[in-house]
Design a protein around this motif. Structure first.
Motif, PDB file in Angstrom:
ATOM      1  N   GLY A 196       0.833  -1.216   0.000  1.00 59.18           N
ATOM      2  CA  GLY A 196       0.000   0.000   0.000  1.00 59.18           C
ATOM      3  C   GLY A 196       0.860   1.255   0.000  1.00 59.18           C
ATOM      4  O   GLY A 196       0.572   2.231  -0.711  1.00 59.18           O
ATOM      5  N   LEU A 197       1.946   1.244   0.782  1.00 61.20           N
ATOM      6  CA  LEU A 197       2.837   2.416   0.816  1.00 61.20           C
ATOM      7  C   LEU A 197       3.493   2.632  -0.552  1.00 61.20           C
ATOM      8  O   LEU A 197       3.585   3.751  -1.045  1.00 61.20           O
ATOM      9  CB  LEU A 197       3.901   2.237   1.906  1.00 61.20           C
ATOM     10  CG  LEU A 197       3.378   2.321   3.347  1.00 61.20           C
ATOM     11  CD1 LEU A 197       4.458   1.904   4.339  1.00 61.20           C
ATOM     12  CD2 LEU A 197       2.860   3.730   3.677  1.00 61.20           C
ATOM     13  N   TRP A 198       3.915   1.528  -1.184  1.00 59.93           N
ATOM     14  CA  TRP A 198       4.503   1.646  -2.531  1.00 59.93           C
ATOM     15  C   TRP A 198       3.485   2.228  -3.508  1.00 59.93           C
ATOM     16  O   TRP A 198       3.824   3.069  -4.347  1.00 59.93           O
ATOM     17  CB  TRP A 198       4.954   0.277  -3.053  1.00 59.93           C
ATOM     18  CG  TRP A 198       6.384  -0.043  -2.753  1.00 59.93           C
ATOM     19  CD1 TRP A 198       6.843  -1.094  -2.021  1.00 59.93           C
ATOM     20  CD2 TRP A 198       7.550   0.693  -3.165  1.00 59.93           C
ATOM     21  NE1 TRP A 198       8.215  -1.059  -1.947  1.00 59.93           N
ATOM     22  CE2 TRP A 198       8.684   0.026  -2.645  1.00 59.93           C
ATOM     23  CE3 TRP A 198       7.743   1.852  -3.907  1.00 59.93           C
ATOM     24  CZ2 TRP A 198       9.985   0.477  -2.850  1.00 59.93           C
ATOM     25  CZ3 TRP A 198       9.044   2.302  -4.107  1.00 59.93           C
ATOM     26  CH2 TRP A 198      10.139   1.622  -3.585  1.00 59.93           C
ATOM     27  N   ALA A 199       2.251   1.760  -3.408  1.00 63.75           N
ATOM     28  CA  ALA A 199       1.216   2.215  -4.351  1.00 63.75           C
ATOM     29  C   ALA A 199       1.045   3.738  -4.252  1.00 63.75           C
ATOM     30  O   ALA A 199       0.944   4.433  -5.270  1.00 63.75           O
ATOM     31  CB  ALA A 199      -0.106   1.505  -4.066  1.00 63.75           C
ATOM     32  N   PHE A 200       1.044   4.265  -3.020  1.00 65.41           N
ATOM     33  CA  PHE A 200       0.883   5.722  -2.872  1.00 65.41           C
ATOM     34  C   PHE A 200       2.169   6.474  -3.205  1.00 65.41           C
ATOM     35  O   PHE A 200       2.113   7.587  -3.732  1.00 65.41           O
ATOM     36  CB  PHE A 200       0.407   6.062  -1.456  1.00 65.41           C
ATOM     37  CG  PHE A 200      -1.068   5.824  -1.277  1.00 65.41           C
ATOM     38  CD1 PHE A 200      -1.996   6.549  -2.012  1.00 65.41           C
ATOM     39  CD2 PHE A 200      -1.529   4.867  -0.381  1.00 65.41           C
ATOM     40  CE1 PHE A 200      -3.367   6.332  -1.861  1.00 65.41           C
ATOM     41  CE2 PHE A 200      -2.889   4.643  -0.225  1.00 65.41           C
ATOM     42  CZ  PHE A 200      -3.808   5.368  -0.965  1.00 65.41           C
ATOM     43  N   LYS A 201       3.326   5.873  -2.879  1.00 60.91           N
ATOM     44  CA  LYS A 201       4.601   6.542  -3.177  1.00 60.91           C
ATOM     45  C   LYS A 201       4.704   6.813  -4.676  1.00 60.91           C
ATOM     46  O   LYS A 201       5.183   7.857  -5.113  1.00 60.91           O
ATOM     47  CB  LYS A 201       5.762   5.654  -2.702  1.00 60.91           C
ATOM     48  CG  LYS A 201       7.129   6.041  -3.220  1.00 60.91           C
ATOM     49  CD  LYS A 201       7.657   7.245  -2.493  1.00 60.91           C
ATOM     50  CE  LYS A 201       8.953   7.848  -2.983  1.00 60.91           C
ATOM     51  NZ  LYS A 201       9.944   7.103  -3.635  1.00 60.91           N
ATOM     52  N   THR A 202       4.232   5.854  -5.484  1.00 59.52           N
ATOM     53  CA  THR A 202       4.357   6.035  -6.933  1.00 59.52           C
ATOM     54  C   THR A 202       3.177   6.818  -7.518  1.00 59.52           C
ATOM     55  O   THR A 202       3.354   7.605  -8.433  1.00 59.52           O
ATOM     56  CB  THR A 202       4.468   4.681  -7.658  1.00 59.52           C
ATOM     57  OG1 THR A 202       3.398   3.848  -7.218  1.00 59.52           O
ATOM     58  CG2 THR A 202       5.773   3.986  -7.352  1.00 59.52           C
ATOM     59  N   SER A 203       1.967   6.640  -6.959  1.00 57.97           N
ATOM     60  CA  SER A 203       0.799   7.246  -7.620  1.00 57.97           C
ATOM     61  C   SER A 203       0.548   8.703  -7.245  1.00 57.97           C
ATOM     62  O   SER A 203       0.135   9.490  -8.097  1.00 57.97           O
ATOM     63  CB  SER A 203      -0.466   6.427  -7.319  1.00 57.97           C
ATOM     64  OG  SER A 203      -0.757   6.454  -5.937  1.00 57.97           O
ATOM     65  N   LEU A 204       0.777   9.084  -5.980  1.00 55.78           N
ATOM     66  CA  LEU A 204       0.385  10.456  -5.591  1.00 55.78           C
ATOM     67  C   LEU A 204       1.139  11.537  -6.380  1.00 55.78           C
ATOM     68  O   LEU A 204       0.501  12.474  -6.885  1.00 55.78           O
ATOM     69  CB  LEU A 204       0.515  10.655  -4.073  1.00 55.78           C
ATOM     70  CG  LEU A 204      -0.537   9.921  -3.212  1.00 55.78           C
ATOM     71  CD1 LEU A 204      -0.301  10.197  -1.727  1.00 55.78           C
ATOM     72  CD2 LEU A 204      -1.966  10.293  -3.593  1.00 55.78           C
ATOM     73  N   PRO A 205       2.472  11.434  -6.529  1.00 54.50           N
ATOM     74  CA  PRO A 205       3.142  12.469  -7.332  1.00 54.50           C
ATOM     75  C   PRO A 205       2.604  12.505  -8.774  1.00 54.50           C
ATOM     76  O   PRO A 205       2.463  13.574  -9.368  1.00 54.50           O
ATOM     77  CB  PRO A 205       4.617  12.049  -7.301  1.00 54.50           C
ATOM     78  CG  PRO A 205       4.746  11.198  -6.080  1.00 54.50           C
ATOM     79  CD  PRO A 205       3.441  10.479  -5.959  1.00 54.50           C
ATOM     80  N   ALA A 206       2.286  11.335  -9.325  1.00 56.03           N
ATOM     81  CA  ALA A 206       1.773  11.285 -10.699  1.00 56.03           C
ATOM     82  C   ALA A 206       0.384  11.913 -10.784  1.00 56.03           C
ATOM     83  O   ALA A 206       0.052  12.586 -11.773  1.00 56.03           O
ATOM     84  CB  ALA A 206       1.731   9.835 -11.179  1.00 56.03           C
ATOM     85  N   ILE A 207      -0.435  11.734  -9.738  1.00 54.96           N
ATOM     86  CA  ILE A 207      -1.786  12.328  -9.732  1.00 54.96           C
ATOM     87  C   ILE A 207      -1.691  13.852  -9.613  1.00 54.96           C
ATOM     88  O   ILE A 207      -2.441  14.588 -10.250  1.00 54.96           O
ATOM     89  CB  ILE A 207      -2.629  11.711  -8.588  1.00 54.96           C
ATOM     90  CG1 ILE A 207      -3.007  10.274  -8.961  1.00 54.96           C
ATOM     91  CG2 ILE A 207      -3.870  12.552  -8.297  1.00 54.96           C
ATOM     92  CD1 ILE A 207      -3.620   9.469  -7.825  1.00 54.96           C
ATOM     93  N   VAL A 208      -0.734  14.328  -8.802  1.00 53.12           N
ATOM     94  CA  VAL A 208      -0.537  15.781  -8.679  1.00 53.12           C
ATOM     95  C   VAL A 208      -0.173  16.354 -10.054  1.00 53.12           C
ATOM     96  O   VAL A 208      -0.685  17.394 -10.469  1.00 53.12           O
ATOM     97  CB  VAL A 208       0.563  16.098  -7.641  1.00 53.12           C
ATOM     98  CG1 VAL A 208       0.966  17.563  -7.673  1.00 53.12           C
ATOM     99  CG2 VAL A 208       0.095  15.704  -6.240  1.00 53.12           C
ATOM    100  N   ILE A 299       4.519  16.823  -2.624  1.00 49.52           N
ATOM    101  CA  ILE A 299       3.224  16.674  -3.317  1.00 49.52           C
ATOM    102  C   ILE A 299       2.216  17.731  -2.843  1.00 49.52           C
ATOM    103  O   ILE A 299       1.019  17.637  -3.129  1.00 49.52           O
ATOM    104  CB  ILE A 299       2.644  15.237  -3.174  1.00 49.52           C
ATOM    105  CG1 ILE A 299       2.495  14.829  -1.693  1.00 49.52           C
ATOM    106  CG2 ILE A 299       3.516  14.234  -3.930  1.00 49.52           C
ATOM    107  CD1 ILE A 299       1.813  13.481  -1.493  1.00 49.52           C
ATOM    108  N   GLY A 300       2.710  18.742  -2.118  1.00 51.46           N
ATOM    109  CA  GLY A 300       1.855  19.889  -1.784  1.00 51.46           C
ATOM    110  C   GLY A 300       0.903  19.666  -0.630  1.00 51.46           C
ATOM    111  O   GLY A 300      -0.129  20.353  -0.528  1.00 51.46           O
TER     112      GLY A 300
END
Ligand code: NAD
Length: 352
Positions: A196-208, A299-300
Motif C-alpha cells: 500500500g505504501l509503494w502504491a501511494f509513493k508512486t501514484s500520488l506524485p503522478a496524480i498531482v 506533493i503539496g
C-alpha cells in the motif's frame, strides 16, 4: 523475533477495476436484495441520483444527507427513510463520511452494504464505525459494520480534487505505517501495508502532475484498499490516538490532520522500533519521519497544524488528552514528549 501470529481474513467481496461501478445492480441481486437505498453527501447528490437511475427498479431511492463524523441524528433520519422505502440494502457512493452513514444504518438494521468509494480513506474495508452524539465521538467495532461488497472504480475518483487526493492518500498511508509496528501484526498485514505504501509513493506524485491519469488513480485506489484493510485488521497506536484527539476535541479536518501528523508520529516510533519501520524507510528514504515529510511537502500536502486553525495554546491540552488513557504504543508515551512532537507538527518543522 518470534514468528507466532493469528491471521483472520475479512469476508468482504472486493471488485476492482475501471467501469466496475456499472456492476452495482448485479451485486444488489447477488446479495439477494431488490431495493437499494443509495447514500451520498449533498455534494455528491447528482452522482447518487445517476447511480439510482442506472439501478432502475432495484433502487428504493436516494438519501443525500451524509456528513462528516456520522452524527447519530442524521443516521436516525436515514434509517427512517430505509423503513418507509422498504429498502433491503444500502449502496454508499462517496468517501468515509458516506461509508460511515451506511455502516451506521447496517449496525442498527443489519442490512447488507455495497460501498463504492470515491476517496482513499479506507473505511469501506473496516468493521469500525465512528459516530458522534452530543459533541462526543465514540467508536464501535462489530461484524455487522463491515460492508459485504466494495466496488473500487478508479473512474469515479478522477474528480477528486488534487489537494483532497493528497491528504486522503496520506490518511491511508498512516494506517499502513501503524500496521507495520502493530502489536497484533501478522505476515499478511505487513505485506499489504508495504504494498500500500509503494502504491501511494508512486501514484500520488503522478496524480498531482496529471489528475486525469486513470491508471495512476487505479494505483492509488489499490493503495486505499490495502491500507484500509490493514486498518480493519490490526490495532492502531499513537498516530491514530493523536489524530482522534485533534479531530474530536479541536474539530480539525480529518484527512489534513492525518497528513500533517504522519511524519512526526512515524519519527517518534522509529526511535524505538527502527527494524519494524525499515521497509517504510527503504520506500521514503533517509529516516522514515524525514522521508515522509519530504514526500508530503513535494506533493503539496498541508504541513503545519497552525494552518488548520489550531492555536499554540491548544497544544498543552491536546498533549494532555492524547496521553491521559494509557494505550499500547511501541515507544512509551509521556506528556512532555508528545507536547514536543505537537510543537514540531504545529510549526511544520521537519522531524529530526
Ligand atoms: P469525506 O467522505 O468527508 O469527503 C469529503 C468531501 O469530498 C465530501 O463533500 C465528499 O462528498 C467529497 N468527495 C468525495 N469523493 C469525491 C470525489 N471523487 N470527487 C469530488 N468530491 C468528492 O472524506 P473522507 O476523508 O473520505 O472521510 C472522512 C470520514 O471518514 C471521517 O469522518 C473519518 O472519521 C471517517 N473514516 C472512518 C474510517 C473507519 O474505518 N471507520 C476510516 C477512515 C475514515
Amino acid at each position: 523475533m518470534s514468528r507466532d501470529f493469528v491471521y483472520s481474513g475479512s469476508p468482504a467481496h472486493i471488485v476492482f477495476g475501471q467501469g466496475k461501478s456499472a456492476l452495482a445492480g448485479e451485486w444488489v441481486e447477488k446479495l439477494g436484495c431488490r431495493r437499494a437505498l443509495v447514500l451520498s453527501t449533498p455534494q455528491q447528490k447528482a452522482d447518487a441520483e445517476a447511480l439510482a437511475a442506472r439501478l432502475g427498479p432495484l433502487a428504493a431511492g436516494v438519501f443525500s444527507g451524509a456528513v462528516m463524523h456520522t452524527p447519530v441524528d442524521v443516521t436516525e433520519k436515514a434509517t427512517e427513510v430505509v423503513r418507509h422505502t422498504s429498502a433491503d440494502c444500502v449502496v454508499s457512493l462517496g468517501g468515509g463520511s458516506t461509508t460511515g452513514l451506511g455502516k451506521a444504518i447496517a449496525f442498527r438494521t443489519d442490512l447488507p452494504q455495497i460501498v463504492i468509494p470515491t476517496t482513499y480513506a479506507g473505511s469501506e474495508v473496516t468493521p469500525i464505525l465512528g459516530q458522534t452524539e452530543g459533541g462526543r465521538k465514540t467508536t464501535v467495532r462489530d461484524a455487522s459494520i463491515l460492508p459485504e461488497v466494495v466496488i473500487y472504480d478508479p473512474a469515479l475518483t478522477l474528480g477528486l480534487p488534487v489537494g483532497m487526493s493528497v491528504t486522503s492518500g496520506l490518511n491511508a498511508m498512516a494506517h499502513a505505517i501503524e500496521a507495520l509496528y502493530a502489536q497484533d501484526r501478522n505476515p499478511i498485514s505487513t505485506l499489504m501495508a508495504v504494498e500500500g505504501l509503494w502504491a501511494f509513493k508512486t501514484s500520488l506524485p503522478a496524480i498531482v502532475a496529471s489528475p486525469g491519469d486513470v491508471d495512476r488513480r487505479a494505483d492509488a485506489l489499490y493503495g486505499a484498499w490495502l491500507c484500509g484493510t490493514v486498518l480493519g485488521t490490526v490495532g492502531m497506536a499513537l498516530h491514530h490516538k493523536i489524530c482522534h484527539t485533534l479531530g474530536g476535541t479541536f474539530d480539525t479536518p480529518h484527512a489534513e490532520t492525518h497528513a500533517i501528523m504522519l511524519p512526526h508520529t512515524a519519527a517518534y516510533n522509529a526511535a524505538a522500533v527502527p527494524d519494524l519501520l525499515a521497509s517504510a524507510t527503504a520506500i521514503f528514504g533517509g529516516s522514515v519521519g524525514g522521508g515522509l515529510w519530504d514526500f508530503a511537502k513535494a506533493i503539496g500536502a498541508p504541513m503545519a497544524l497552525k494552518d488548520l486553525g489550531l492555536s499554540e495554546a491548544d497544544l498543552d491540552r491536546a498533549a494532555e488528552i492524547a496521553t491521559e488513557n494509557p494505550y499500547w504504543n511501541p515507544r512509551p508515551i509521556d506528556r512532555q514528549s508528545i507536547r514536543y512532537l505537537l510543537q514540531d507538527a504545529w510549526e511544520g518543522r521537519r522531524p529530526a
